[in-house]
Scaffold this motif. Structure first.
Motif, PDB file in Angstrom:
ATOM      1  N   HIS A   1       0.682  -1.258  -0.436  1.00 12.23           N
ATOM      2  CA  HIS A   1      -0.001  -0.162  -0.447  1.00 12.23           C
ATOM      3  C   HIS A   1       0.842   1.422  -0.072  1.00 12.23           C
ATOM      4  CE1 HIS A   1      -3.823  -3.169   0.615  1.00 12.23           C
ATOM      5  NE2 HIS A   1      -2.694  -2.876   1.884  1.00 12.23           N
ATOM      6  N   GLY A   2       2.038   0.707   0.232  1.00  8.73           N
ATOM      7  CA  GLY A   2       3.254   2.154   0.243  1.00  8.73           C
ATOM      8  C   GLY A   2       3.567   2.218   1.956  1.00  8.73           C
ATOM      9  N   PHE A   3       3.533   1.778   2.583  1.00  2.03           N
ATOM     10  CA  PHE A   3       4.351   2.592   3.689  1.00  2.03           C
ATOM     11  C   PHE A   3       5.521   1.758   3.310  1.00  2.03           C
ATOM     12  CE2 PHE A   3      -0.124   1.584   5.327  1.00  2.03           C
ATOM     13  CZ  PHE A   3      -0.358   2.641   6.080  1.00  2.03           C
ATOM     14  N   GLU A   4       6.483   2.864   4.213  1.00  9.46           N
ATOM     15  CA  GLU A   4       8.386   2.649   4.325  1.00  9.46           C
ATOM     16  C   GLU A   4       8.367   2.700   5.871  1.00  9.46           C
ATOM     17  OE1 GLU A   4       9.022   5.540   1.474  1.00  9.46           O
ATOM     18  OE2 GLU A   4       7.960   4.315  -0.056  1.00  9.46           O
ATOM     19  N   ARG A   5       8.018   2.673   6.956  1.00  3.43           N
ATOM     20  CA  ARG A   5       8.640   2.713   7.815  1.00  3.43           C
ATOM     21  C   ARG A   5       7.412   2.171   8.671  1.00  3.43           C
ATOM     22  NH1 ARG A   5      12.731   5.607   8.263  1.00  3.43           N
ATOM     23  NH2 ARG A   5      13.590   7.344   6.551  1.00  3.43           N
ATOM     24  N   ILE A   6       7.602   1.044   9.519  1.00  4.07           N
ATOM     25  CA  ILE A   6       6.726   0.623   9.697  1.00  4.07           C
ATOM     26  C   ILE A   6       7.638  -0.092  12.009  1.00  4.07           C
ATOM     27  CG2 ILE A   6       5.864  -2.109  10.917  1.00  4.07           C
ATOM     28  CD1 ILE A   6       5.964  -2.371   7.244  1.00  4.07           C
ATOM     29  N   TYR A   7       7.107   0.778  12.671  1.00  2.77           N
ATOM     30  CA  TYR A   7       7.581   0.534  13.738  1.00  2.77           C
ATOM     31  C   TYR A   7       6.338  -0.030  14.489  1.00  2.77           C
ATOM     32  CZ  TYR A   7       8.551   3.389  18.536  1.00  2.77           C
ATOM     33  OH  TYR A   7       9.309   3.388  19.024  1.00  2.77           O
ATOM     34  N   TRP A   8       7.447  -1.287  15.267  1.00  4.54           N
ATOM     35  CA  TRP A   8       6.516  -2.356  16.220  1.00  4.54           C
ATOM     36  C   TRP A   8       7.128  -1.644  17.780  1.00  4.54           C
ATOM     37  CZ3 TRP A   8       3.795  -6.673  13.097  1.00  4.54           C
ATOM     38  CH2 TRP A   8       4.437  -6.489  11.754  1.00  4.54           C
ATOM     39  N   LEU A   9       5.719  -1.834  18.203  1.00  6.97           N
ATOM     40  CA  LEU A   9       6.297  -1.338  20.090  1.00  6.97           C
ATOM     41  C   LEU A   9       5.844  -2.607  20.661  1.00  6.97           C
ATOM     42  CD1 LEU A   9       6.236   0.996  21.801  1.00  6.97           C
ATOM     43  CD2 LEU A   9       4.060   0.994  22.301  1.00  6.97           C
ATOM     44  N   ASN A  10       6.913  -3.550  21.203  1.00 12.78           N
ATOM     45  CA  ASN A  10       7.323  -4.612  21.976  1.00 12.78           C
ATOM     46  C   ASN A  10       6.559  -4.329  23.541  1.00 12.78           C
ATOM     47  OD1 ASN A  10       6.723  -7.355  21.591  1.00 12.78           O
ATOM     48  ND2 ASN A  10       8.970  -6.962  22.976  1.00 12.78           N
ATOM     49  N   GLY A  11       5.000  -5.679  23.643  1.00  4.70           N
ATOM     50  CA  GLY A  11       5.031  -5.689  24.843  1.00  4.70           C
ATOM     51  C   GLY A  11       5.433  -7.000  25.965  1.00  4.70           C
ATOM     52  N   HIS A  12       5.966  -7.959  25.033  1.00  2.00           N
ATOM     53  CA  HIS A  12       6.629  -9.144  25.279  1.00  2.00           C
ATOM     54  C   HIS A  12       7.989  -9.997  25.223  1.00  2.00           C
ATOM     55  CE1 HIS A  12       6.542 -13.814  26.418  1.00  2.00           C
ATOM     56  NE2 HIS A  12       6.545 -13.347  25.645  1.00  2.00           N
ATOM     57  N   GLY A  13       9.195  -9.957  26.589  1.00  2.00           N
ATOM     58  CA  GLY A  13      10.281  -9.791  26.151  1.00  2.00           C
ATOM     59  C   GLY A  13      10.891 -10.967  25.196  1.00  2.00           C
ATOM     60  N   GLY A  14       9.491 -12.239  25.566  1.00  2.00           N
ATOM     61  CA  GLY A  14      10.310 -13.572  24.258  1.00  2.00           C
ATOM     62  C   GLY A  14       9.650 -13.154  23.354  1.00  2.00           C
TER      63      GLY A  14
END
Length: 246
Positions: free
Chosen positions: A99-112
């Protein structure tokens, strides 16, 4: 702006001004006697949605089942194999890139999840590298753990100087209580602060940590403490996301 509550036309309009999207990612696993099974997905989701209330950023659907095999001896826990999770992250990323997204920021909540998310990033970048020509559309991905956002660890230590712990922490339980105060649970726990130890497979985990906690006393979690954590984390997230998406 939440992708799940937007129309395709609104997302298309958003892409004219920004190529960045924020994805909360977590897990469904036990969090001790008074913690919610969805804690590791709810924490990044609550923080991301609070940040989105303060600026025009797009928050995607929460990737809410992660790698939690070591929790399977506790009822309700759900896990993906690392290979399954890697493939799913690849497909989410490919869909967004289309769709055109070039920057994906993953906000994580699990150390595993950390090792598996990092491996998924490596697979995505490897696919790009094996192409004979440079892709017309570039891609940047970032993994950020919510508890490592600037100032958050210090605030958690201030709120819960003793017994915040390693798993089923007072801090993460407080965040979920702030988001869902009706889900608060009062449970007597013994010992007050759970022991520390090694995490291996599900059977050994249940034998070593009988109520699921590791080094923590989540009975001290409060809505007020959770709200303070959400406010600070959302502010730090917004600044970091805006730098990443620029």
């Amino acid at each position: 702006m939440q992708l799940m509550k937007a129309s395709w036309m609104e997302v298309e309009d958003y892409l004219r001004t920004s190529k960045a999207v924020l994805i909360p990612i977590g897990s469904v696993e036990q969090h001790g006697p008074n913690g919610l099974l969805g804690t590791d997905a709810l924490c990044p989701e609550l923080i991301a949605h609070r940040a989105a209330q303060q600026a025009k950023i797009l928050v995607g659907p929460t990737f809410n089942v992660g790698c939690a095999q070591h929790h399977l001896a506790f009822a309700g826990s759900i896990t993906l194999r690392p290979s399954t999770m890697i493939a799913a992250i690849q497909d989410w990323t490919a869909s967004l890139r289309r769709h055109g997204f070039e920057r994906i920021y993953w906000l994580n909540g699990h150390g595993g999840n950390i090792a598996t998310i990092s491996a998924a990033f490596a697979e995505v970048y490897a696919d790009m590298s094996f192409q004979s020509h440079a892709p017309a559309q570039d891609l940047h991905m970032k993994l950020q753990n919510w508890w490592q956002l600037p100032g958050v660890a210090e605030l958690c230590k201030e709120l819960y100087p003793v017994g915040d712990g390693m798993h089923a922490t007072a801090s993460e339980v407080a965040v979920t209580y702030a988001g869902y105060p009706e889900a608060q649970k009062q449970v007597d726990m013994f010992p007050r602060i759970a022991p520390m130890g090694e995490i291996r497979h599900a059977h050994a985990y249940r034998q070593t940590f009988t109520d699921g906690r590791i080094g923590s006393d989540p009975s001290q979690a409060t809505v007020e403490g959770g709200e303070r954590i959400i406010q600070l984390a959302a502010k730090s997230l917004l600044a970091d996301f805006q730098t990443f998406s620029a």
